[in-house]
Design a protein around this motif. Structure first.
Motif, short mmCIF file in Angstrom:
data_model
loop_
_atom_site.label_atom_id
_atom_site.label_comp_id
_atom_site.label_asym_id
_atom_site.label_seq_id
_atom_site.Cartn_x
_atom_site.Cartn_y
_atom_site.Cartn_z
N LEU A 100 -33.63 5.23 12.11
CA LEU A 100 -35.11 5.72 12.72
C LEU A 100 -35.61 6.57 11.17
CD1 LEU A 100 -34.20 7.32 16.04
CD2 LEU A 100 -35.28 4.87 15.48
N GLU A 103 -37.07 4.34 8.91
CA GLU A 103 -38.47 4.02 8.95
C GLU A 103 -39.53 4.70 8.45
OE1 GLU A 103 -37.71 1.00 12.78
OE2 GLU A 103 -38.53 2.97 13.21
N ALA A 192 -47.71 5.55 16.54
CA ALA A 192 -47.10 4.95 17.46
C ALA A 192 -45.76 4.83 17.23
CB ALA A 192 -47.85 3.75 17.51
N CYS A 193 -45.42 4.52 16.05
CA CYS A 193 -43.82 4.68 15.64
C CYS A 193 -43.07 6.11 16.06
CB CYS A 193 -43.63 4.32 14.10
SG CYS A 193 -41.90 4.27 13.84
N ALA A 195 -44.06 8.27 18.11
CA ALA A 195 -44.02 8.57 19.62
C ALA A 195 -42.74 7.71 20.19
CB ALA A 195 -45.37 8.17 20.31
N ALA A 196 -42.72 6.36 19.72
CA ALA A 196 -41.57 5.29 20.32
C ALA A 196 -40.17 6.13 19.67
CB ALA A 196 -41.68 4.01 19.50
N HIS A 197 -40.04 6.67 18.61
CA HIS A 197 -38.91 7.49 18.35
C HIS A 197 -38.43 8.53 19.24
CE1 HIS A 197 -38.74 6.40 13.52
NE2 HIS A 197 -38.69 5.31 14.43
N ALA A 199 -39.37 8.67 22.15
CA ALA A 199 -39.18 7.98 23.43
C ALA A 199 -37.64 7.51 23.72
CB ALA A 199 -39.89 7.07 23.96
N LEU A 200 -37.46 6.94 22.56
CA LEU A 200 -35.86 6.44 22.41
C LEU A 200 -34.75 7.41 22.47
CD1 LEU A 200 -36.37 3.45 19.79
CD2 LEU A 200 -35.81 3.40 22.16
N ALA A 203 -34.78 9.05 25.90
CA ALA A 203 -34.12 8.02 26.84
C ALA A 203 -32.65 8.09 26.64
CB ALA A 203 -34.87 6.71 26.68
N ASP A 204 -32.17 8.02 25.58
CA ASP A 204 -30.89 7.73 25.31
C ASP A 204 -29.94 9.08 25.48
OD1 ASP A 204 -31.49 5.15 22.93
OD2 ASP A 204 -31.24 5.15 25.10
N ARG B 132 -50.22 3.41 21.12
CA ARG B 132 -49.09 4.50 20.64
C ARG B 132 -48.39 3.99 22.20
NH1 ARG B 132 -49.43 10.82 20.08
NH2 ARG B 132 -50.20 10.92 22.08
N ALA B 135 -46.48 0.67 21.98
CA ALA B 135 -45.44 0.60 21.00
C ALA B 135 -44.13 1.41 21.71
CB ALA B 135 -45.69 1.34 19.78
N VAL B 136 -44.57 2.45 22.58
CA VAL B 136 -43.54 3.16 23.22
C VAL B 136 -42.84 2.36 24.24
CG1 VAL B 136 -43.07 4.97 24.91
CG2 VAL B 136 -44.32 5.56 22.78
N LEU B 140 -38.78 1.13 24.38
CA LEU B 140 -38.02 1.33 25.26
C LEU B 140 -37.41 -0.05 26.10
CD1 LEU B 140 -39.85 4.22 27.33
CD2 LEU B 140 -37.79 4.49 25.78
N PRO B 149 -45.56 -0.31 14.36
CA PRO B 149 -46.05 -1.09 15.57
C PRO B 149 -47.67 -1.71 15.60
CG PRO B 149 -44.99 0.99 16.27
CD PRO B 149 -45.28 0.88 14.69
#
Lengths: 205, 156
Positions: A100, A103, A192-193, A195-197, A199-200, A203-204, B132, B135-136, B140, B149
């Motif tokens: 991460l 990135e 977006a990346c 926010a995805a980080h 979330a990951l 989540a984990d 966003r 991408a999220v 997941l 993304p």
């Protein structure tokens, strides 16, 4: 079996991405226009940067877009620095966290390519600090906050930092000087990346 | 390839509608396809994955409905869903289903990223939000990240 479907009257190839490059969901006229627009935006960026190159007796002030690129590059490097500090504290999390963090280093390179960093250094008064930043891939100059004492807490803090960064990125997008479409698209993707980080990491945990 | 000489561009009705509607119609068409795809994938999933797919299905239906309103408000004629969609690969088990929904969200992210390029102001922010969210969701589903993304030219 791969066949063709129609979306909104346009033929859409739903091939596997390894076969067909991503973005084929809506091929045709608009895709061509977009490609042209991206190329034009890239050319415009080059022109802007050329105005900042050394050689003039009176260098012009740095372009606001270039300054924004530099500021965001600093911010994402600071995020990468937080990942590096966390990996140092918790080596068992290296496999996930180093990926991460790397990135964010990619974000910094995309936001401020080497030639742009040089242009900024030349156009900025008292360029010593900027020059060292642009020529060394080391961590961000800002101090990295202390890493929490447990891995779950450290992950939660990274997630919160990512969420905050993503919000900040969208604010930067809204207030962007000029409105360069190419930089807007890049900022939105970085947001977006991030926010995805977040979330990951959430989540984990 | 359509040229200007062949007539009015897509989405133009009596000169009222501008290129913005074209971009929104692209996003709407993509949402139609994504809603369809989640319907297919949901049937092959179980447990928590199925619950997550159903929530995503509802979220995309809401986004589709919102886009229908936005297109109509700007004087456009919202694109309808296709009668049927061919899938990129057979969807016979949970693994296929997860691959499908990941791909759908990735492609939706690309559509919204291109919309950021062409829109301004509040609509540009809306496009960035769409990118966003997609991408999220993709991260997941695939349980992993990609650095850029929606940006096909920067994907490895």
């Amino acid at each position: 079996m791969v066949t063709t479907i129609a979306v909104g009257g346009l033929p859409v190839a739903w091939d596997h991405p390894r076969v067909t490059p991503p973005g084929e969901i809506l091929p045709g006229r608009r895709q061509v226009l977009r490609t042209v627009a991206v190329a034009a935006a890239a050319a415009a960026t080059t022109t802007v940067l050329a105005g900042c190159l050394p050689g003039d007796d009176e260098p012009e002030p740095p372009d606001p877009e270039l300054l924004l690129r530099a500021r965001v590059a600093d911010e994402v490097r600071a995020l990468a620095g937080r990942y590096a500090a966390t990996v140092e504290r918790f080596p068992e999390a290296r496999a996930e966290l180093a990926t991460l963090g790397a990135e964010h280093e990619e974000h910094a390179r995309a936001l401020l390519p080497r030639h742009a960093a040089r242009a900024l250094a030349s156009a900025t008064a008292g360029a010593t600090a900027t020059e060292s930043r642009s020529t060394s891939p080391g961590p961000a100059p800002s101090p990295t906050p202390a890493v929490p004492s447990t891995l779950p807490a450290a992950r939660a803090e990274l997630a919160e930092a990512e969420r905050a960064a993503s919000r900040r990125r969208l604010g930067q997008l809204r207030r962007m000087p000029g409105g360069s479409p190419e930089l807007a698209r890049l900022l939105a993707s970085v947001a977006a990346c991030e926010a995805a980080h977040a979330a990951l990491l959430s989540a984990d945990a | 390839m359509t040229t200007a000489a062949e007539g009015a561009p897509d989405g133009v009705v009596d000169g009222v509608v501008d290129g913005v509607v074209d971009v929104l119609q692209d996003a709407l068409a993509a949402e139609h396809a994504v809603v369809y795809g989640y319907g297919v994938a949901g049937a092959r999933l179980a447990g928590r994955a199925r619950e997550r797919a159903l929530r995503a299905y509802d979220r995309h239906r809401a986004q589709r409905d919102e886009l229908v309103r936005v297109v109509a408000d700007r004087g456009g004629d919202p694109v309808a869903p296709a009668a049927s969609y061919a899938l990129p690969h057979p969807v016979e088990d949970a693994r296929d289903a997860l691959a499908l929904v990941t791909l759908l969200e990735e492609r939706l992210a690309a559509v919204w990223a291109d919309a950021v390029l062409e829109l301004h102001g509040d609509l540009r922010q809306r496009a960035a939000e769409g990118l966003r969210e997609a991408a999220v969701a993709a991260a997941l589903w695939r349980r992993g990240s990609v650095p850029f993304p929606g940006l096909a030219e920067r994907s490895a």
